[in-house]
Structures are given as C-alpha cells and as structure tokens.
Enzyme design. Structure first.
Site, PDB file in Angstrom:
ATOM      1  N   LEU A  31      -5.560  34.880   3.588  1.00  0.00           N
ATOM      2  CA  LEU A  31      -4.759  33.659   3.582  1.00  0.00           C
ATOM      3  C   LEU A  31      -3.481  33.798   2.772  1.00  0.00           C
ATOM      4  O   LEU A  31      -2.967  32.825   2.223  1.00  0.00           O
ATOM      5  CB  LEU A  31      -5.591  32.488   3.034  1.00  0.00           C
ATOM      6  CG  LEU A  31      -6.913  32.201   3.756  1.00  0.00           C
ATOM      7  CD1 LEU A  31      -7.684  31.092   3.050  1.00  0.00           C
ATOM      8  CD2 LEU A  31      -6.660  31.854   5.209  1.00  0.00           C
ATOM      9  N   CYS A  32      -2.938  34.982   2.712  1.00  0.00           N
ATOM     10  CA  CYS A  32      -1.769  35.286   1.884  1.00  0.00           C
ATOM     11  C   CYS A  32      -0.517  35.363   2.756  1.00  0.00           C
ATOM     12  O   CYS A  32      -0.593  35.677   3.943  1.00  0.00           O
ATOM     13  CB  CYS A  32      -2.009  36.636   1.194  1.00  0.00           C
ATOM     14  SG  CYS A  32      -0.669  37.205   0.126  1.00  0.00           S
ATOM     15  N   GLY A  33       0.620  35.099   2.161  1.00  0.00           N
ATOM     16  CA  GLY A  33       1.878  35.273   2.875  1.00  0.00           C
ATOM     17  C   GLY A  33       2.105  36.721   3.296  1.00  0.00           C
ATOM     18  O   GLY A  33       2.858  36.993   4.226  1.00  0.00           O
TER      19      GLY A  33
ATOM     20  N   THR B 284      -0.385  38.644   4.417  1.00  0.00           N
ATOM     21  CA  THR B 284      -1.443  39.027   5.354  1.00  0.00           C
ATOM     22  C   THR B 284      -0.906  39.703   6.611  1.00  0.00           C
ATOM     23  O   THR B 284      -1.539  40.641   7.112  1.00  0.00           O
ATOM     24  CB  THR B 284      -2.332  37.811   5.700  1.00  0.00           C
ATOM     25  OG1 THR B 284      -2.868  37.280   4.476  1.00  0.00           O
ATOM     26  CG2 THR B 284      -3.475  38.195   6.616  1.00  0.00           C
TER      27      THR B 284
END
Length: 191
Positions: free
Chosen positions: A66-68, A70
């Site tokens: 759920l990371c920028g 990803t």
C-alpha cells in the site's frame, strides 16, 4: 632501574598492539559472515535460503503493498526478466515497518505482488527490517552499512558475488534507474 631500552620496548609494544589487533581483524574479515548465511521464510511456505545463490548477485528489497513506491514491483520484475538469466536473484521482503503499509497476510501480499504486478521472483513472508527485532539479514546489513539502513519501503540492497553489500539504493531510486542497472551489470561481470 629502568633503562632507555626498556622504555622504548614498552612504548613500541603499546603502539604495535593496536596495529596487530587491526591486522588480525582484517585477516578475520576474510571469513566474516556474508549474506549467503541467511534465509527468509517464503511467502508460500518453505524457505528462501540465500546459500542456494552463493556466488550470484542478490537484490534484497523490502516491499509493501500500500505504498506510493509499490509500482516499483513492476520495475523489479523488469530487472528480473532482464538479468535473472545472467545470474541475478531478486528477493522481495514484505514489511509493515513503515507507515503500516503492509497490513495484510500472505494472500493479500501475493495478490498485490504476483497478481497485480506479475512478480515471478521469490517473495519472502512478511518480516521486520528495522530496529532490534529486525530479521537477521537486516541486522547484518545495518552493521555492515549503518548509514544505509531502510528508511522506507522499497530500499534496495545489492549483494555482490562475494556475498557482501556492493551498493545500496534508497526507496526513491527506481529499479529502472541507470545507476541500478549499471551496478547490477558490474556485479554480474565480477568473477
């Protein structure tokens, strides 16, 4: 009575002792632990033993769903496709350490990495990568490169054929970056 020779001998011994210790440490460094000493539990069960890749360059990347960053999974897959046939091994290590951005279990991690981004390189089970409870590989890496520890998701360690850290790339450095590809090519060319 203490003569000049005794004083000089004692002084030389005091100066030489640290040098001998440094030389012994340097010689002992030849047998230091390498990255190949570690293993990760695999996302799908079993283990990913780095010893199975002894003599091959490794890229170990802490990941999150759920990371920028990803979308870097896609770039890592491109590196895998380009360099795996020449010996590069990539291992994704999901971690919830930064921003709680890997909250799910194995099925959610697999859905993101493998189904959404088409990842075919090995993915480890979720692990701690920072601090006192970090996975032993990450403790080893932090001891070797204390200024280059993960500060966020998608931090990349490139391990050379000798089993030691060759390069470190911060999260913001895309897998397709020329610096990454050049470093990989350099480690693959090592004998």
């Amino acid at each position: 009575m203490i003569n000049r020779r005794t004083i000089l001998t004692a002084a030389l011994a005091a100066v030489a002792a640290p040098l001998v210790t440094q030389a012994a440490r340097a010689q002992a460094g030849m047998s230091r632990i390498t990255a190949y000493a570690f293993a990760f539990p695999a996302l799908d069960g079993g283990a990913i033993s780095l010893a199975d890749y002894t003599g091959h360059p490794l890229m170990i990347v802490n990941t999150a769903s759920l990371c920028g960053y990803t979308p870097q999974y896609a770039g890592l897959q491109e590196l895998w496709t380009e360099f795996h046939g020449r010996g590069l091994m990539i291992i994704g290590v999901p971690s919830n350490d930064f921003g709680g951005q890997e909250p799910g279990g194995s099925s959610e991690i697999a859905a993101t990495a493998q189904h959404q981004y088409g990842v075919t390189f090995p993915i480890a089970a979720k692990a701690v990568v920072n601090g006192p409870n970090a996975h032993p590989f990450y403790k080893w890496a932090a001891a070797a490169r204390p200024r280059d520890v993960p500060r966020w998701n998608f931090h990349k360690y490139l391990i050379g054929r000798d089993g030691y850290i060759a390069e470190v790339f911060a999260s913001a450095v895309e897998p397709s970056d020329t610096r990454v590809k050049t470093a990989i090519a350099r480690t693959l060319a090592e004998t």
